[in-house]
Write a protein that holds these residues in place. Structure first.
Motif, PDB file in Angstrom:
ATOM      1  N   LYS B 131       0.834  -1.191   0.000  1.00  0.00           N
ATOM      2  CA  LYS B 131       0.000   0.000   0.000  1.00  0.00           C
ATOM      3  C   LYS B 131       0.880   1.257   0.000  1.00  0.00           C
ATOM      4  CE  LYS B 131      -3.741  -0.449   2.677  1.00  0.00           C
ATOM      5  NZ  LYS B 131      -4.749  -0.278   3.745  1.00  0.00           N
ATOM      6  N   ILE B 132       0.453   2.274  -0.733  1.00  0.00           N
ATOM      7  CA  ILE B 132       1.165   3.549  -0.728  1.00  0.00           C
ATOM      8  C   ILE B 132       0.177   4.652  -0.376  1.00  0.00           C
ATOM      9  CG2 ILE B 132       2.529   5.208  -2.063  1.00  0.00           C
ATOM     10  CD1 ILE B 132       3.421   3.000  -3.887  1.00  0.00           C
ATOM     11  N   ALA B 133       0.599   5.535   0.559  1.00  0.00           N
ATOM     12  CA  ALA B 133      -0.200   6.717   0.884  1.00  0.00           C
ATOM     13  C   ALA B 133       0.458   7.932   0.263  1.00  0.00           C
ATOM     14  CB  ALA B 133      -0.296   6.888   2.395  1.00  0.00           C
ATOM     15  N   GLU B 155      -2.192  -1.037  -3.626  1.00  0.00           N
ATOM     16  CA  GLU B 155      -3.299  -0.170  -3.187  1.00  0.00           C
ATOM     17  C   GLU B 155      -2.796   1.253  -3.025  1.00  0.00           C
ATOM     18  OE1 GLU B 155      -5.888  -1.207   0.206  1.00  0.00           O
ATOM     19  OE2 GLU B 155      -5.003  -3.199  -0.008  1.00  0.00           O
ATOM     20  N   ALA B 218       2.002   6.343   6.609  1.00  0.00           N
ATOM     21  CA  ALA B 218       3.127   5.500   6.200  1.00  0.00           C
ATOM     22  C   ALA B 218       4.038   5.196   7.385  1.00  0.00           C
ATOM     23  CB  ALA B 218       3.908   6.187   5.078  1.00  0.00           C
ATOM     24  N   ARG B 221       2.359   2.448   9.792  1.00  0.00           N
ATOM     25  CA  ARG B 221       1.870   1.152   9.309  1.00  0.00           C
ATOM     26  C   ARG B 221       2.969   0.390   8.582  1.00  0.00           C
ATOM     27  NH1 ARG B 221      -3.993   2.604   6.658  1.00  0.00           N
ATOM     28  NH2 ARG B 221      -4.830   3.767   8.448  1.00  0.00           N
ATOM     29  N   ASP B 223       2.849  -2.125   6.431  1.00  0.00           N
ATOM     30  CA  ASP B 223       2.684  -2.531   5.027  1.00  0.00           C
ATOM     31  C   ASP B 223       2.542  -1.339   4.088  1.00  0.00           C
ATOM     32  OD1 ASP B 223       0.219  -1.611   5.795  1.00  0.00           O
ATOM     33  OD2 ASP B 223      -0.911  -3.247   4.845  1.00  0.00           O
ATOM     34  N   THR B 224       2.667  -0.121   4.628  1.00  0.00           N
ATOM     35  CA  THR B 224       2.387   1.076   3.846  1.00  0.00           C
ATOM     36  C   THR B 224       3.609   1.992   3.767  1.00  0.00           C
ATOM     37  OG1 THR B 224       0.092   0.971   4.602  1.00  0.00           O
ATOM     38  CG2 THR B 224       0.817   3.044   3.607  1.00  0.00           C
ATOM     39  N   LYS B 225       3.922   2.461   2.563  1.00  0.00           N
ATOM     40  CA  LYS B 225       4.973   3.474   2.419  1.00  0.00           C
ATOM     41  C   LYS B 225       4.348   4.752   1.914  1.00  0.00           C
ATOM     42  CE  LYS B 225       8.616   0.846   3.405  1.00  0.00           C
ATOM     43  NZ  LYS B 225       9.348   1.055   4.659  1.00  0.00           N
ATOM     44  N   TYR B 226       5.196   5.751   1.775  1.00  0.00           N
ATOM     45  CA  TYR B 226       4.768   7.069   1.341  1.00  0.00           C
ATOM     46  C   TYR B 226       5.383   7.373  -0.023  1.00  0.00           C
ATOM     47  CZ  TYR B 226       4.756  12.179   1.165  1.00  0.00           C
ATOM     48  OH  TYR B 226       4.601  13.478   0.757  1.00  0.00           O
TER      49      TYR B 226
END
Lengths: 456, 456
Positions: B131-133, B155, B218, B221, B223-226
């Motif tokens: 996932k990326i925010a 995502e 990011a 979490r 599983d999430t990067k920026y």
């Protein structure tokens, strides 16, 4: 390097001539009739509306009609357009099919329409015309003529169907950026418009009404001609650069389509991709299935009658023999505004009668399902009209999977959906419903078709 | 055939490496500082936000960084982008100048942003990220990352500045079509967003606030990067395919620019076109003037201070030395949303300090005048951001006319305006006014810049 996904033609391969299907058909299409005399029209009857060069193209049976160099020079800005192999979509569908799409959305107006707009503006300019009146529904055609007018220094007056005028202010701004004047139709600027407004002051307008208004302006003013974005032979002719390029690009891919798919409203983008392939079939016996996809809510090819009818609601145009739902037929409001026309191009209709074309109708939700799947795989958001072709191509690809056969499927992605995002918003919000027409209304519209003397 | 108006590169000429200006600068840019310790950050400090491969690009001094084949494969869908000679615009301006423009609007998202979005999505995928925010202002960046995410199966969560979220529902629908989730910022999804909403429930949001929200997601979490769409070194790096292609295309035209023009918000499209030319100047002494055009309402390069500052409003990012108006500076609402950022890319700022770049600020009405003139001549409606570059190029061409000198002017037409037609509507309605900022507010924002220990 990986397998190619894009086939580009060098500028020098831009077609030098348009391809005229009339030269290769086993029988000529029925004549166009004068609405007063019911006799075949001659070039002079059309002279108030079009410059003579376009009228001669309308009736030509020459196979190749040279593209003037100034038109090719403008074409070269975005043509030849790319042909893509939809490898990511194939993977998503797990299909053995080879899916190709020709992408006309790279044009300045975002669709195939400039192919004919530029040609029409050029011939009008050459004939000394200073102003062109036209109509637009979804706005693709008005945008394209506005663009072409700006390039050739011709004033463009666009009668935009009232409901689109109100719902699509950005399309209007786009036309105005190119310097065109945009008027909501029905309007007070024409006799016919005032008539309609007197009877129904809150009329939503329709393509048929807008055509009547633009034709009236052209017919009554010396310095103004009329331009149509589809249906007529010369318009279809100008679109054949699409199919000609596709043939050359598929040669680069060492492939040839088993099936060619296009969406049909008036018929011009479909003819553009399909006619060169039908010509190759007729002349060289190269087998191909040609598939027209139309909206279930306005199904002229699958539910219409092959009969003489008017092109407009005000009954100012000549009579042409075509698949029609009747000029008084009002399709329900759906999002592919470019496909909301009661008739079909006479040349497409004739080819269908000759058994050269198959047709299929889809509801709009099914088409948007396909459009969104396509966008997520290929990265391009199609116009609602183009979603019909996407649906047709995907269904053929699924059939390949089910039958375990690899066929080559070519479709025309005739435009992007950047000005149609309200439709996608409605789709995601679950507000996109599959409206259909009233069977009784269709029967009445068909019963009202004009009577034509026997033997014509 | 007429004189060429389009220079296309064969797919095989798509650059194999990005160009890193850091390798050729006479001095390195100042270090990035940790906001807590005020010490230079190391790769590990950035690891919660970015995959290590991008962090290594951020600090690399290698001249060439290889473009991975899966990224090139996606690039090949629309790259190499065309280089146009603006012959019709030259004629309209009666200028002896040779005007060229590189057109990045042919990408699926309609701007240069996918050049880095695709690369960032690839490296995140490779690192196992799901996932990326990110944040988006005008929507160009969010659309591009949504597209890239769809291709690589990642995502994408987009914090969209509240005022854009409300005013540009079509941009949102575009992102959703690619499968991204779009949230109005400030939101209730983050600690920082809730803080802002508690203080100002009806906040319009800002790019600085949206960045803080995405970074928070990011950072907290696993599983999430920026991902950021501009400013950072690796983002600018990915854009250098633009200038590299332009150099090869100008060789086809047997020409070389005297002036290279780009618009600047965060600096990425500008760096994309300009850095390869600056590199050629530094390495081979090829003379060129490089001109950055910024909005007069948010003039970081011409009115900002070269100082350490935060990239966001919530002060979660590291400190970078850049031309800044202060992270609390709120530019007035104008239509080039992509240029409404308080700071400038550190690498662009550094190049400016080294005397390699000139800068000029224009008001928005002057830019729209230029954009409409361009559209009517060239047939492409530019994005409001791109109108700044058009204005700069036209003014240079007019100077050529006045001085009777033919210079070659190259500018980056970084995107089309299909999603920005409200701005054109306002322009034609006379509602587009030249708002400016309050000098006292600017002074206060600059006074609030963080204090950095001497000697850094």
């Amino acid at each position: 390097m990986s397998d190619p996904i894009k086939y580009l033609l060098d500028e020098s391969k831009l077609p030098k001539a348009w391809y005229n299907l009339a030269a290769d058909l086993p029988s000529p299409p029925p004549p166009v009739l004068h609405p007063g005399t019911m006799k075949p029209v001659g070039p002079d009857d059309l002279a108030p509306l079009f410059p003579m060069s376009l009228i001669m193209q309308e009736v030509s049976t020459e196979r190749e009609i040279e593209i003037p160099e100034p038109v090719r020079e403008v074409y070269r800005q975005w043509r030849p357009t790319p042909l893509f192999r939809a490898r990511r979509l194939e993977k998503a569908l797990e299909t053995p099919a080879r899916i190709y799409y020709k992408y006309e959305g790279v044009s300045p107006a975002g669709s195939h329409k400039p192919n004919t707009a530029v040609a029409q503006a050029f011939y009008n300019k050459e004939a000394g015309i200073r102003k062109i009146a036209t109509e637009t529904g979804a706005g693709q055609w008005g945008s394209s003529l506005a663009f072409a007018g700006a390039l050739f220094g011709i004033e463009v007056l666009v009668f935009m169907v009232r409901v689109s005028y109100d719902q699509k202010p950005y399309r209007r701004a786009f036309m105005e950026t190119f310097g065109a004047r945009c008027i909501a139709s029905p309007s007070n600027e024409t006799h016919y418009g005032r008539q309609v407004l007197a009877a129904t002051p809150d009329s939503n307008g329709s393509l048929g009404i807008a055509i009547s208004e633009a034709v009236e302006i052209a017919a009554t003013r010396d310095d103004t001609k009329y331009a149509l974005g589809s249906v007529l032979n010369h318009v279809l002719l100008h679109q054949t650069v699409i199919g000609q390029e596709a043939i050359a690009q598929l040669e680069m891919a060492d492939d040839y389509p088993d099936i060619v798919v296009g969406c049909t409203g008036g018929g011009s983008n479909f003819a553009g991709i399909a006619f060169p392939f039908i010509g190759a079939k007729l002349r060289h016996g190269r087998n191909v299935q040609v598939l027209a996809i139309e909206p279930a809510a306005c199904p002229s090819l699958t539910r219409g009658k092959y009969a003489y009818d008017f092109g407009d609601t005000g009954h100012m145009t000549p009579l042409t023999k075509m698949h029609t739902l009747g000029s008084t037929f009002m399709p329900p409001g759906f999002h592919a505004g470019g496909l909301r026309y009661h008739g079909m191009a006479p040349m497409v209709s004739h080819a269908r009668e000759l058994g050269l074309i198959d047709a299929r109708a889809y509801t709009q939700r099914a088409c948007f399902d396909a459009g969104v799947q396509f966008a997520r795989a290929e990265g391009i958001v199609p116009a609602p009209e183009a979603n019909h072709a996407v649906r047709g191509a995907i269904d053929e690809a699924i059939r390949c999977r089910e039958e375990g056969v690899s066929r080559a499927i070519l479709f025309n992605l005739c435009g992007h959906g950047h000005f149609d995002m309200q439709a996608y918003t409605d789709y995601f919000a679950g507000r996109l419903i599959d409206q259909t027409y009233d069977e009784n209304e269709l029967a009445m519209a068909l019963a009202g078709l004009p009577t034509v003397p026997a033997g014509v």
